[in-house]
Design a protein around this motif. Sequence first.
Motif, PDB file in Angstrom:
ATOM      1  N   ALA A 704       2.004  21.189 -12.292  1.00  0.00           N
ATOM      2  CA  ALA A 704       2.581  20.621 -11.067  1.00  0.00           C
ATOM      3  C   ALA A 704       1.516  20.301 -10.012  1.00  0.00           C
ATOM      4  CB  ALA A 704       3.610  21.591 -10.484  1.00  0.00           C
ATOM      5  N   ALA A 705       0.300  20.806 -10.222  1.00  0.00           N
ATOM      6  CA  ALA A 705      -0.775  20.552  -9.260  1.00  0.00           C
ATOM      7  C   ALA A 705      -1.305  19.126  -9.434  1.00  0.00           C
ATOM      8  CB  ALA A 705      -1.907  21.555  -9.473  1.00  0.00           C
ATOM      9  N   THR A 706      -1.802  18.550  -8.342  1.00  0.00           N
ATOM     10  CA  THR A 706      -2.358  17.196  -8.408  1.00  0.00           C
ATOM     11  C   THR A 706      -3.663  17.120  -7.637  1.00  0.00           C
ATOM     12  OG1 THR A 706      -1.306  16.311  -6.410  1.00  0.00           O
ATOM     13  CG2 THR A 706      -0.021  16.256  -8.466  1.00  0.00           C
ATOM     14  N   LEU A 707      -4.499  16.190  -8.029  1.00  0.00           N
ATOM     15  CA  LEU A 707      -5.760  15.959  -7.334  1.00  0.00           C
ATOM     16  C   LEU A 707      -5.513  15.510  -5.897  1.00  0.00           C
ATOM     17  CD1 LEU A 707      -8.820  15.659  -7.153  1.00  0.00           C
ATOM     18  CD2 LEU A 707      -8.598  13.421  -8.266  1.00  0.00           C
ATOM     19  N   ASP A 708      -4.526  14.662  -5.702  1.00  0.00           N
ATOM     20  CA  ASP A 708      -4.256  14.179  -4.350  1.00  0.00           C
ATOM     21  C   ASP A 708      -3.908  15.314  -3.403  1.00  0.00           C
ATOM     22  OD1 ASP A 708      -4.785  11.576  -5.008  1.00  0.00           O
ATOM     23  OD2 ASP A 708      -2.682  11.037  -5.377  1.00  0.00           O
TER      24      ASP A 708
END
Length: 953
Positions: A704-708
């Motif tokens: 669920a984690a994102t770079l943004d």
Amino acid sequence: MNLNKYVPLALLALTLSAGSAFAQVKKKPVPSPKNKPGAPAIAPKSDVLPVDQSVIIGKLPNGLTYYIRANAEPKSRAELYLVNKAGSVLENDDQQGLAHFTEHMAFNGTRDFPKNQMVDYLQKAGVKFGADLNAYTSFNETVFQLPLPTDTASVFEKGFNILANWAGYVSFDPSEIDKERGVVLEEERLRGKNAQERIQQQTLPVLLNNSRYALRLPIGKEDILKNFKPETIKAFYQDWYRPDLQAVIAVGDFDPKRVEALIKQNFSQLKNPAAEKPRTKYSVPATPGTAVKIVTDPEYPYTIAQIIVKHPGTVTKTTGDYMQQVRVQLFNQMLNARLNELLQRPNPPFLYGRTSYGNFIGDQDAYTSLVVAKPGELEKAVKAVVAESERARKFGFTLTELERAKQDALVGIGNAYRERDKTPSANFVREYQANFLTGEAIPGINFEYNFYIGNIYKVSLADMNAMAGKFISDQNRVVIVQAPDKEKANLPDDKTLLNWIATGGQNVTAYVDNVSSEPLLAKIPEGSKVAKQDTDAAIGTTTLTLGNGLKVILKPTDYRNDQILISGYAFGGTSLASDDEFTSANLASSIISGSGIAQFNQGMLDKKLAGKNLSISPYISEFAQGISGNTSPADFETALQLIYLYFTQPRKDKDIWDANMEQTRAVLANRGLDPGSVYQDTVSAVLSNYNFRGMVTTIPRLNAATLDKAYDFYKKRFADASAFTFTLVGNFDVETVKPYLEHYLGGLPSTNSKETYKNMNIQPAAGVITKTVNKGVGDKSTVQLVFSGHYEYNEANNIQVDALEEVLNIKLIERLREQESGVYAPGVRASYRKIPGARYSFTISFGCAPENVDKLINATMEEIGKIKQNGALPADIQKFVAEEARSTQQQLKQNVFWTGYLASSSQNGENPDQILAHVNSLEQITPQTTKDAANKYLSGKNLIKLILMPEKK
């Protein structure tokens, strides 16, 4: 991710022999400042390296060798070592493990120090057992270390008597032997009874070709340790602890002539046996062709391959040897820089990879390639690590790579040279120990520095390009694969594995070195001037408040010549992240710090910084964000430029994000196989009261984690510099650095947001809790007892907690180790904090046999009960006060201490001047205060017992 626990089997074997599988050019010794370097005058290739004139080397009539060197770092301290050329390879069949057992017995009674009197005496002098006072046994040697104060003549002089007692007068009291059996067996249990040990038992005979080294691991055999007779260990001691196989090394703040007299006085009476046994030098016979060993274990969490090509060993004695050592350093650096670049790709071919040439076991060197594969991707990993060696062999290195490696090597030797009058005594001891054991030359930093300056640019690209071909071979080669049982279906047979290695570099092309000629920072920021300046004469600090609100605490020191430590913080951290964005926020600083800055990706940035002596990294913790790093004075401006760019132009690198995500998923996939990891994950869960922020992340949360989200959170945390406080400690002048601080730190953005942290209340639940984890087939258990609660944070309470911690350490070593013989190394760790909420904890931990868990927990509670009933013994308080006073005196002369202390004082709103009264404050500790503290902090109202037991059969 802690791969070190499992990664290098070869490295593990070498640890047992006190070697290093990946040895680089040795750490440079540092002579007295009175020896000034002259012009480089390098002898012909065949010349023997000189001996550093700052060390006195002598030999007594009985054959004992001694090394003496005056060195004032640290002040009023000395390092005394006894080195014995007596290790496990010398044991008879019925003595396996007794070289190591002999080391233990040296602390359990000698002629002049019956039973435990030696340890008791030294603790009262401020020497801490296990941390300062220690020893180790390896294949070829046993070494005792004794750091002592030199400002108390009686204690210092007694140290030589102690070394002599170890050298020739160990008592071997039968009752003490029997008590120590359990301790040694528990040491074996602590380090073994696991997947690593089971794999080692199968692979070491192949790796070491069934040599003496494979048959004489220092820990020995359990049945012998349980049952040997006292005369058997006495025979080992009498045969091998003899003056002609011993050296005394003394380095420190003392008069060398007085030390030489003390050595002659204490060691001249030692005698060699009438009929000396020859000291056989064992080796590892070469293996024709390639030996392959593939091993699995149900609890092993990684798939690892090692390719070890063994070569005749080398010892650096001549200028030609030294020149080759320099070449090897450059080769290893360039090759591993290429492997590190592979990890920056979006789909790295492995989790970890390294290839190096260096020292190995049994008078051998080795070219060792080691790779940790992702689950099911061993072929890809093996071929990738082989391909880099083949690329170097076929196409060589580039001129730009070689120049960077030379610059970095010159940085290392230059730093050692500039710090030549500030080198810790322990560094010299290691040099002299190697000289005694192997004949390794000790020319001194003046010679070595001049050698580098005069010769490193003579190393040609042709020299380097020929090295890979010399190292790579299919003869005397061992290939080892170790993996989880669950990976069996994905593992190759021997023939397939060798085919992967043979074809791994078939299609390689020449390496392309991507470099940038652009400056780090095109324009110096205008910045802001100092708005306020305060001084604290008591501790020698100056505090600047810049126009953007940022504060800088400056402490110039002369503790190191070539070092400035930098630390900066502001409150906030991941506590300001919502639950949904927490995982992304928690990854933000590691992703950004691995992504480079501005237009430079991390690989380009590393190349840009070649030849510079600095390291700067951003961080985000639970309650703060900040910068940590170090630099030489010469590179100070570059360090500030990096800080400025990490604030203003952090880089969003999708390749780095994808690579990190993939690697983390691969590590999590098999984490549940390892009993220790399962136990620690449970500990984290319970101590955080199952708050997911305090636990190991899960695959769903990771997905669920994102770079943004990570990048945006990082940007927010570093958007306002007005709340930041920086600490600079080291070799600088305040007025000289002030303009640089005004430009770069004063030029950071400021919004005056006045943000602070949130208390997320991540803490253990109240009450009495017992959590037992049944995991693992090994016959071993681990116990943690955690007392915790709310705390009134102040210096007076902190001192009492520190005292109680050490008193408990002393009592539990006496009870659980010496009396019960049930543990090897019990530990007590006390902690206290003011931020984000005032809390304390005492954690008591030990490993033991499963059947002894309840007995040892009860014994621990009994010892706590005695302190709660009567307080600490005055003798134990004396030991703590002596140790604390000595360590404080040393810390006050260390940049690293002041950096952490000044930052901590700022965060906690404390007066930093109180450190000057710390030693006098120790007078507050009495039996009554320790009794009060024990009843307050160890009441048992909030007690969590965390126990690891083997799986139920």
